[in-house]
Design an enzyme around this catalytic site. Structure first.
Site, PDB file in Angstrom:
ATOM      1  N   HIS A 128      55.970  36.002  30.293  1.00 56.74           N
ATOM      2  CA  HIS A 128      55.803  37.428  30.656  1.00 56.74           C
ATOM      3  C   HIS A 128      54.173  37.678  30.396  1.00 56.74           C
ATOM      4  O   HIS A 128      53.752  37.018  29.872  1.00 56.74           O
ATOM      5  CB  HIS A 128      56.585  38.458  30.425  1.00 56.74           C
ATOM      6  CG  HIS A 128      56.655  38.639  28.876  1.00 56.74           C
ATOM      7  ND1 HIS A 128      55.749  39.011  28.007  1.00 56.74           N
ATOM      8  CD2 HIS A 128      57.709  38.579  27.961  1.00 56.74           C
ATOM      9  CE1 HIS A 128      56.163  39.077  26.754  1.00 56.74           C
ATOM     10  NE2 HIS A 128      57.279  38.755  26.801  1.00 56.74           N
ATOM     11  N   CYS A 150      59.572  35.277  23.324  1.00 58.37           N
ATOM     12  CA  CYS A 150      59.260  35.148  24.764  1.00 58.37           C
ATOM     13  C   CYS A 150      58.055  34.091  24.918  1.00 58.37           C
ATOM     14  O   CYS A 150      57.495  33.936  23.755  1.00 58.37           O
ATOM     15  CB  CYS A 150      59.237  36.026  25.537  1.00 58.37           C
ATOM     16  SG  CYS A 150      60.477  37.229  25.889  1.00 58.37           S
TER      17      CYS A 150
END
Length: 175
Positions: A128, A150
């Site tokens: 992301h 992430c």
């Protein structure tokens, strides 16, 4: 004469803001409109993510990872980035971070290992951009690993990744 220091200060702040905005943009030209990645390699030690097509490098990005260290993710809440072979299995245009591509962690092996230890494997591992509203940070986000496990790139980079990485693309994450 009191206004001269104020003018200098305002000018300095404007210069910092402009430089920060420029850091969020890639110096490289965008990938062609028809570019498609057929695999993604995330190298945790090198803090890089490389997109490949037909074995050739399309682009390499510098990334931030999970704030829990470079060790492999083993359980929910350890803030580590997993290691293994996964796939892009979903995308979220309304993410709390600028766009997100979901990585298929945990797989059956990850889940079985966590259950054996009496733990939950965790999930919601994504590629992301930066948290919405903080995109102005640009490349400054790379100064530290800050995610909950992430893989993060700048917003401009994420827009390119979103465009060229289709669902189903294999993702290898290694140290």
């Amino acid at each position: 004469m009191k206004s001269k220091p104020l003018v200098l200060m305002v000018g300095a702040v404007a210069a910092v803001i402009a430089a920060t905005a420029a850091l969020g943009r890639s110096a490289e030209p965008p990938l062609p409109a028809n570019a498609r990645a057929d695999s993604v390699l995330i190298d945790k030690t090198g803090h890089t993510m490389t997109l490949f097509s037909g074995g050739q490098t399309l682009r390499t990005y510098v990334v931030s990872l999970g704030r829990g260290g470079l060790e492999a993710k083993t359980r929910e809440g350890d803030n580590r980035t997993p290691e293994g072979n996964y796939r892009i299995d979903a995308r979220n245009p309304r993410s709390a971070f600028h766009l997100s591509l979901h990585i298929s962690y945990p797989d059956a092996r990850d889940t079985a290992a966590a259950v054996t230890r009496g733990e939950k494997p965790g999930g919601d591992i994504m590629i992301h951009g930066i948290r919405n509203g903080l995109g102005w940070l640009g490349t400054f986000h790379r100064w530290a690993d800050w995610t909950a496990g992430c893989v993060a790139v700048t917003d401009a980079e994420m827009e390119e990744v979103w465009r060229v990485v289709p669902d189903g693309t294999p993702v290898e994450i290694r140290r």
